[in-house]
Design a protein around this motif. Structure first.
Motif, PDB file in Angstrom:
ATOM      1  N   SER A   1     -26.683 -50.655 -40.377  1.00 54.84           N
ATOM      2  CA  SER A   1     -27.512 -50.080 -39.314  1.00 54.84           C
ATOM      3  C   SER A   1     -28.075 -48.725 -39.719  1.00 54.84           C
ATOM      4  N   LEU A   2     -27.239 -47.888 -40.323  1.00 56.87           N
ATOM      5  CA  LEU A   2     -27.712 -46.571 -40.761  1.00 56.87           C
ATOM      6  C   LEU A   2     -28.801 -46.687 -41.825  1.00 56.87           C
ATOM      7  N   MET A   3     -28.635 -47.603 -42.752  1.00 56.97           N
ATOM      8  CA  MET A   3     -29.654 -47.792 -43.781  1.00 56.97           C
ATOM      9  C   MET A   3     -30.978 -48.235 -43.139  1.00 56.97           C
ATOM     10  N   PHE A   4     -30.889 -49.070 -42.135  1.00 57.17           N
ATOM     11  CA  PHE A   4     -32.093 -49.532 -41.442  1.00 57.17           C
ATOM     12  C   PHE A   4     -32.750 -48.379 -40.685  1.00 57.17           C
ATOM     13  N   ILE A   5     -31.959 -47.594 -39.962  1.00 59.30           N
ATOM     14  CA  ILE A   5     -32.499 -46.478 -39.168  1.00 59.30           C
ATOM     15  C   ILE A   5     -33.127 -45.417 -40.061  1.00 59.30           C
ATOM     16  N   LYS A   6     -32.474 -45.117 -41.164  1.00 62.50           N
ATOM     17  CA  LYS A   6     -32.957 -44.067 -42.069  1.00 62.50           C
ATOM     18  C   LYS A   6     -34.147 -44.512 -42.914  1.00 62.50           C
TER      19      LYS A   6
END
Length: 182
Positions: free
Chosen positions: A102-107
């Motif tokens: 999720s963090l990789m997607f958001i960033k």
């Protein structure tokens, strides 16, 4: 761990998840509104509200806990402690993996998130990532980013594919052992 303890843990966990998701939804409603997500991030696809998480997440938590409870109940009593530790460890591994994805997607690191999602299938060669604790951890961790419905769809696709991969590979390995070592 006896049945009464399992039942208490199940209801506490379901209650905690229910309280958490409804608190988040109420906060979102009174601040910026409950977000919605388009399936596959395309505006021509249906829009799905995060509000569905108020129903889905408690239901999936309850369902996962029933599956875990049944697995513990069917195991010999001396293995209950080990199974409980494995369930908790597996849940947090899947939760952490979902957070990273999720963090990789958001960033904006879509290249990394595009690799992390199907990489779960590589883990399916060695681990039973279709089990309830993995699926629940994955759904819960991705809920804030993708919403409960999309996270559940992703988790269902991964779980189905991982069942096929896990059992197919173990069947192939058994046939190879049978052919060459018997």
């Amino acid at each position: 761990m006896n049945e009464k303890q399992l039942r208490v843990i199940k209801w506490y966990l379901v209650g905690f998840i229910t309280f958490t998701i409804w608190t988040m939804l109420i906060w979102q409603y009174f601040h910026l509104g409950v977000p919605s997500h388009y399936f596959l991030q395309r505006a021509d696809m249906p829009e799905i509200s995060n509000g569905w998480g108020g129903i889905l997440l408690p239901f999936f938590t309850w369902l996962a806990m029933i599956r875990i409870e049944n697995r513990i109940r069917k195991a010999p009593a001396e293995q209950n402690s080990l199974i409980c530790k494995q369930v908790v460890f597996s849940f947090f591994i899947a939760f952490g993996y979902g957070v990273i994805l999720s963090l990789m997607f958001i960033k904006g690191y879509s290249d990394i998130s595009a690799v992390l999602f199907p990489a779960i299938l590589v883990f399916a060669l060695f681990f039973k990532v279709y089990q309830a604790q993995y699926v629940l951890g994955f759904i819960l961790s991705m809920n804030i980013t993708f919403g409960a419905v999309l996270s559940s769809v992703f988790a269902a696709v991964i779980a189905l594919a991982s069942v096929v991969i896990y059992f197919f590979m173990h069947f192939v390995i058994a046939q190879i052992k049978k052919a060459f070592f018997n």
